[in-house]
Design a protein around this motif. Structure first.
Motif, PDB file in Angstrom:
ATOM      1  N   UNK A  99       8.784  10.663 -11.794  1.00 63.54           N
ATOM      2  CA  UNK A  99       9.322   9.335 -12.115  1.00 63.54           C
ATOM      3  C   UNK A  99       8.977   8.956 -13.552  1.00 63.54           C
ATOM      4  N   UNK A 100       9.840   8.190 -14.209  1.00 60.99           N
ATOM      5  CA  UNK A 100       9.535   7.793 -15.599  1.00 60.99           C
ATOM      6  C   UNK A 100       8.376   6.809 -15.711  1.00 60.99           C
ATOM      7  N   UNK A 101       7.953   6.227 -14.581  1.00 62.01           N
ATOM      8  CA  UNK A 101       6.847   5.260 -14.622  1.00 62.01           C
ATOM      9  C   UNK A 101       5.485   5.921 -14.458  1.00 62.01           C
ATOM     10  N   UNK A 102       5.448   7.248 -14.254  1.00 60.09           N
ATOM     11  CA  UNK A 102       4.168   7.931 -14.042  1.00 60.09           C
ATOM     12  C   UNK A 102       3.411   8.050 -15.364  1.00 60.09           C
TER      13      UNK A 102
ATOM     14  N   UNK B 299       0.158  17.015  -6.649  1.00 56.22           N
ATOM     15  CA  UNK B 299       0.766  15.706  -6.898  1.00 56.22           C
ATOM     16  C   UNK B 299       0.686  14.821  -5.660  1.00 56.22           C
ATOM     17  N   UNK B 300       0.871  15.411  -4.489  1.00 57.03           N
ATOM     18  CA  UNK B 300       0.772  14.615  -3.260  1.00 57.03           C
ATOM     19  C   UNK B 300      -0.640  14.080  -3.080  1.00 57.03           C
ATOM     20  N   UNK B 301      -1.661  14.886  -3.389  1.00 57.91           N
ATOM     21  CA  UNK B 301      -3.046  14.405  -3.262  1.00 57.91           C
ATOM     22  C   UNK B 301      -3.381  13.350  -4.316  1.00 57.91           C
TER      23      UNK B 301
ATOM     24  N   UNK C  49       4.349  10.577  -7.764  1.00 55.00           N
ATOM     25  CA  UNK C  49       5.650  10.717  -7.113  1.00 55.00           C
ATOM     26  C   UNK C  49       6.556  11.602  -7.951  1.00 55.00           C
ATOM     27  N   UNK C  50       7.217  12.511  -7.272  1.00 57.68           N
ATOM     28  CA  UNK C  50       8.219  13.342  -7.920  1.00 57.68           C
ATOM     29  C   UNK C  50       9.583  12.848  -7.512  1.00 57.68           C
ATOM     30  N   UNK C  51      10.562  13.153  -8.291  1.00 60.67           N
ATOM     31  CA  UNK C  51      11.920  12.706  -8.000  1.00 60.67           C
ATOM     32  C   UNK C  51      12.426  13.449  -6.770  1.00 60.67           C
ATOM     33  N   UNK C  52      12.921  12.680  -5.817  1.00 56.07           N
ATOM     34  CA  UNK C  52      13.414  13.280  -4.583  1.00 56.07           C
ATOM     35  C   UNK C  52      12.368  13.378  -3.511  1.00 56.07           C
ATOM     36  N   UNK C  53      11.110  12.968  -3.797  1.00 60.56           N
ATOM     37  CA  UNK C  53      10.046  13.050  -2.812  1.00 60.56           C
ATOM     38  C   UNK C  53      10.049  11.844  -1.894  1.00 60.56           C
TER      39      UNK C  53
END
Length: 355
Positions: free
Chosen positions: A225-228, A299-301, A305-309
């Protein structure tokens, strides 16, 4: 009369004079006596030429065979070491050495036997100029008629001598691509990605891309995401890459550190971070999959957030419009509307009972 005719038709041979026979025998004996030394010298010369050619051909062929066997043994010895599977392919070395040995043996036999044949004809005082001219014309005609075969053969020889590819290599030959399963002097056999076998003539190969020599590059695009926070994203990727470089067998496949190259693109709904690493030839795809797998888990831990997750637990969905599921009002709902009056049934005319 009849006897005279038969006598004229079949005359009896004249009696041979003893002196003439003796003279002829003396002439023959003198001719043999004069030429026997020449015959003996020519015969010994031809015998010497044949013996030397046979011995030289045998010695050279055996020397080449021993040299090829020594090359194969050295390849098998290196294969048993830790880096044997990485640096040496025994089957590739064996086929390459056998092909080179076959070419060298054939060339040596042709040169030795051809030279011996010409020397024998020269010893017999045979004029070689017409023979050489005829052989030249025949060679030119054969070259024009079988130029494709000659081109394939010469291309195969140079490919083998220069070690452009070998058994087990993944190549892109332009007309076909796949894994090399056999290298010949005329045809190269490839196995495609779908299991099909391609027979490619060496003369048709104009360019070769060897995917199994040198090193390969594993590139992974991480879309978030661009907000990360980019610093946090970089930190998680670097920690994941360091863990990957320590685990087996990935520590042998990686030939350099995993690098975060930076932002590859920035869009309204996502941004792409490019990750790259230098790997063993042919192992880039496996490294990419493993690296992508570990980055996703990291990333999950970390809550990135990834795009499409899947959506995060703390995110609240925007309230929906309560009227979105309602149907639009209809003009027929009111019985007094013109549309309702026009659609109402026409009453039947009243009948008179006084008729």
């Amino acid at each position: 009369m009849l006897w005279s005719v038969l006598s004229a038709a079949d005359p009896s041979p004249e009696p041979v004079n003893l002196d003439d026979a003796a003279q002829q025998a003396n002439n023959a004996a003198s001719w043999v006596e004069q030429n026997w030394s020449t015959w003996l010298s020519v015969g010994l010369r031809i015998l010497l030429i044949v013996v030397i050619a046979a011995v030289l051909r045998t010695v050279i062929r055996r020397s080449l065979t021993k040299l090829i066997a020594r090359m194969n043994r050295s390849a098998q010895a290196v294969e048993g070491t830790a880096l044997g599977g990485l640096l040496v392919n025994a089957e590739r070395r064996r086929q390459r050495s056998e092909a080179i040995g076959s070419v060298l043996r054939s060339v040596a036999s042709f040169l030795i036997l051809g030279t011996a044949a010409l020397m024998v004809l020269g010893a017999l005082n045979i004029n070689l100029a017409p023979l050489l001219a005829s052989a030249g014309v025949a060679g030119v005609a054969l070259g024009f008629g079988a130029r494709n075969l000659v081109t394939d053969f010469l291309s195969g020889v140079f490919m083998i001598l220069e070690d452009q590819y070998g058994v087990g290599d993944s190549i892109d030959a332009g007309v076909a691509s796949g894994e090399v399963i056999e290298v010949g002097l005329r045809v190269t056999k490839l196995r495609g990605d779908g299991g099909e076998i391609w027979y490619v003539r060496n003369g048709e190969i104009k360019r070769i891309g060897n995917l199994s020599q040198g090193w390969a590059t594993a590139a992974v695009d991480v879309q978030v995401r661009p907000t990360e926070d980019l610093d946090r994203v970089r930190e998680v990727i670097v920690e994941t890459a360091a863990e990957l470089a320590k685990d087996e067998p990935w520590n042998e496949m990686l030939w350099g550190p995993v690098e975060v190259l930076g932002l590859d693109s920035v869009l309204l709904e996502s941004m792409v971070v490019r990750v790259s690493a230098k790997t063993m030839p042919g192992k880039a795809l496996g490294v990419e999959r493993e690296l992508r797998w570990r980055i996703k888990q990291a990333f999950d831990r970390a809550g990135i957030r990834i795009v499409g997750g899947p959506a995060a637990l703390g995110d609240e969905a925007a309230p929906g419009d309560p009227t979105a599921g309602m149907a639009a009002p209809s003009a027929l709902a009111s019985p007094t509307s013109p549309q309702s009056l026009a659609a109402s049934p026409i009453p039947p005319p009243a009948t008179s009972l006084n008729k």
